[in-house]
Motif scaffolding. Structure first.
Motif, short mmCIF file in Angstrom:
data_model
loop_
_atom_site.label_atom_id
_atom_site.label_comp_id
_atom_site.label_asym_id
_atom_site.label_seq_id
_atom_site.Cartn_x
_atom_site.Cartn_y
_atom_site.Cartn_z
N SER A 1 0.83 -1.20 0.00
CA SER A 1 0.00 0.00 0.00
C SER A 1 0.87 1.25 0.00
O SER A 1 0.54 2.25 -0.66
CB SER A 1 -0.93 0.01 1.22
N ASP B 1 -5.83 2.37 1.23
CA ASP B 1 -6.52 1.84 2.41
C ASP B 1 -7.71 2.74 2.70
O ASP B 1 -7.58 3.81 3.28
CB ASP B 1 -5.56 1.76 3.60
N THR C 1 -3.81 -3.46 5.43
CA THR C 1 -4.91 -3.55 4.48
C THR C 1 -5.80 -4.74 4.84
O THR C 1 -5.28 -5.82 5.16
CB THR C 1 -4.36 -3.71 3.05
N ASP D 1 -5.14 -2.87 -4.97
CA ASP D 1 -4.20 -3.16 -3.88
C ASP D 1 -4.83 -4.18 -2.94
O ASP D 1 -5.94 -4.01 -2.45
CB ASP D 1 -3.88 -1.86 -3.11
N VAL D 2 -4.09 -5.27 -2.71
CA VAL D 2 -4.67 -6.38 -1.96
C VAL D 2 -4.05 -6.48 -0.57
O VAL D 2 -2.94 -6.01 -0.35
CB VAL D 2 -4.48 -7.73 -2.71
MG LIG Z 1 -1.60 -2.81 2.32
#
Ligand SMILES: [Mg+2]
Ligand SMILES: Nc1nc2c(ncn2[C@@H]2O[C@H](COP(=O)(O)OP(=O)(O)OP(=O)(O)O)[C@@H](O)[C@H]2O)c(=O)[nH]1
Length: 584
Positions: free
Chosen positions: A15, A27, A38, A58-59
């Motif tokens: 992130s 986030d 996250t 973004d995971v």
């Molecule tokens: Mg993250």
């Protein structure tokens, strides 16, 4: 635009990197920011040096949130794998990579973050070696620091190079937008977001939603925060749906081009790689943004049948992933072979099915589907992801050619048998024939009836019992069997004699509409006339006799009188220079 999903172990700086690249906060939740972790998918985008746009999904890296991670990477064909220089390769580095491999993701980039904290060399070497073993192969690596910004220009350039490698999106394909987020916007109603991997969406489009009887309508579209009238793949999109309550859909649902997807809860699949012999009996299937519990029934050495807890819009060739949620373990990738497989009732059916599946590779194959299914509607094939380029035999029914020929023969036998058993009845009822031949639709019976048989008052019988004595009817049928697939090759004179078709017999058959006489001893099947016009209409106009002869794959003996007959009937016209045109 190109879309890339992050992947990598918790806290490795995914992130932070996305934030540094885009200036946007991936986030989204207060809780994520409070915990510095996250939890759910984040979305951000930026312009690259080339002027193109990259959007990030973004995971989360934490092992508890792997299902969220899978919903993020499922619909996205490229990955940014993040490994921290100071921690190196870790369990979720491996699990995320296994997931990308199972889904067959072939495009990616390695970012070794936190390079200000430790020498990125060892982490880079290990990660590249691990990645090289997967569907991603050898990937470029860039050392970066999300904190100091070191390496970011190189990473941007590498993202540009990755974007240039990606295959061009297919924009004329049907849409299957896997929903990864749904929310309500005051005054607008329900909005869903997703990665549009193929096809295009427009404001006003009607889309199908599994479980909804009515189509849903696109009221508004956004991409990268801006309102659009249209969005074409590949794109991150937010779709505002008219009059669709928020609780009607969420992550794992899909918005679909109507009539192009088959919702199935039963699929036969091939397991990728070396499948574990002891696959658990229950697993979770991840495909697109969906996660559905499945029961696994082994069939062949690398093929299984999956019973899904709820139906999904799957196509032949889809890639998906099986995971054991209890053991936090990606069991492997699967490729969908059949989205409408036959039931396995009889003894030995499973073994027979395994043999069929051994021949399939997940590439849609019209001829193979027809061979296996024998008879199927065009729409049903399209919904399985099988392109339909064959002509229907009747209505929208497609048939395996050999099966269809066999049906024609059986129909003639059934009619003959019926005539013997019920000599006073004027033919066999169409519906009785439909049942005898086990056909699902009357139009199929009707299409199978050919001269000298005909349908009259709902019954199938000889066109006229008096006009066509049995030997002549049989001879005509032989002509049909021999010349049916070479409709413009007339039997030679001596063949007519062999068949017992002398001038008198030919006369009877012509009167009954069973044969068409072009000249003495030159006869064709009566449907040849329409077929000929169709073939000739496909030629550049005007056409010569020789062009017609070649297109019809016949001889002058047939072509000359055939064209003269077409002239007389007004289907073609002869020009002063002897060339002809088809009159439309
Ligand atoms: Mg993250
Ligand atoms: N020194 C330094 N710290 C970094 C760098 N990148 C990230 N961090 C720190 O590492 C911690 C985790 O960073 P995140 O970006 O939240 O990591 P993540 O991979 O997104 O973590 P999850 O989403 O929970 O998997 C934070 O405290 C960041 O400030 C870097 O390049 N250098």
């Amino acid at each position: 635009m190109f879309v890339v999903a992050t992947a990598g172990h918790v806290d490795h700086g995914k992130s932070t990197l996305v934030r540094a690249l885009t200036g946007m906060e991936p986030d989204r939740w207060a809780e994520e920011r409070r915990r510095g972790m996250t939890i759910d998918l984040g979305f951000a985008w930026t312009t690259l040096p080339s002027g193109g746009t990259v959007a990030f999904v973004d995971v989360p890296g934490h092992e508890r949130f792997v299902p969220n991670m899978l919903a993020g990477v499922g619909p996205v064909p490229a990955a940014l794998i993040v490994v921290a220089a100071d921690e190196g390769w870790m369990p979720q580095s491996a699990e995320h990579l296994a997931a990308l491999d199972a889904l067959g993701v072939a495009y990616g980039l390695l970012a070794v973050t936190r390079a200000d904290l430790a020498d990125p060399g060892p982490a880079t070497a290990r990660a590249r070696a691990e990645i090289a073993e997967t569907s991603l192969g050898a990937v470029p690596a860039v050392a970066v620091s999300g904190l100091t910004g070191a390496g970011l220009p190189q990473l941007r350039a590498a993202l540009d190079r990755l974007a240039a490698q990606l295959p061009a999106p297919v924009v004329d394909e049907p849409v299957r937008l896997w929903v990864d987020r749904s929310f309500t916007v005051r005054g607008s109603g329900t909005v869903v977001t997703g990665t549009l991997g193929a096809g295009r969406l427009r404001v006003g489009d009607e889309l199908e939603l599994a479980g909804a009887d009515e189509p849903v309508r696109v009221r508004g579209l956004h991409s990268l925060g801006e309102a659009r009238v249209e969005a074409a793949a590949v794109a991150r999109v937010a779709v505002n749906l008219r009059a669709t309550p928020r609780d009607r859909l969420g992550r794992g649902d899909a918005l679909l081009t109507p009539g192009r997807f088959h919702h199935t809860d039963l699929v036969d699949v091939r397991l990728a790689g070396d499948p574990a012999a002891d696959l658990p009996a229950t697993l979770t299937l991840h495909v697109g943004s969906a996660a559905v519990p499945v029961r696994v029934r082994p069939l062949g050495p690398d093929t299984v049948r999956l019973r899904l807890a709820r139906p999904l819009p799957l196509l032949v060739g889809d890639r998906a992933l099986l995971r054991d949620p209890g053991r936090h373990h990606v069991s492997g990738g699967v490729r969908v072979l059949d989205v409408a497989p036959p039931p396995l009732g009889r003894r030995g059916a499973a073994a027979a099915r395994a043999q069929v599946l051994a021949e399939l590779d997940g590439r849609p194959d019209l001829a193979g589907e027809l061979r296996r299914r024998r008879l199927i509607r065009a729409g049903a094939l399209l919904r399985m992801g099988v392109p339909v380029y064959a002509e229907p035999v009747a209505g929208d029914w497609l048939a395996d050619p050999a099966y269809w020929r066999g049906l024609g023969e059986r129909l003639t036998e059934e009619v003959a048998r019926h005539a013997r058993e019920h000599p006073l009845e004027p033919g066999m009822p169409v519906d009785a024939l439909r049942q005898r031949l086990a056909l699902p639709d009357r139009v199929l019976v009707e299409a199978l009836v050919r001269p000298p048989l005909r349908i009259h008052a709902g019954r199938v019988g000889a066109a006229s019992a008096n006009a066509l004595p049995e030997p002549v009817a049989l001879a005509v049928q032989r002509v049909r069997a021999e010349y049916g697939d070479r409709p413009f090759r007339a039997p030679e004179a001596d063949r007519l004699v062999d068949l017992g078709l002398g001038p008198r017999e030919i006369g009877a058959a012509v009167r009954a509409g069973a044969l068409l006489r072009l000249a003495d001893n030159v006869v064709l099947l009566p449907d040849a006339l329409d077929d000929a016009v169709r073939v000739l209409a496909g030629l550049p106009q005007p056409f010569t006799l020789s062009a017609a002869r070649q297109a019809l794959d016949t001889t002058r003996r047939v072509a000359v009188p055939l064209l003269e007959l077409l002239d007389r009937r007004g289907a073609t016209r002869r020009l002063p220079d002897d060339a002809r045109i088809v009159v439309t």
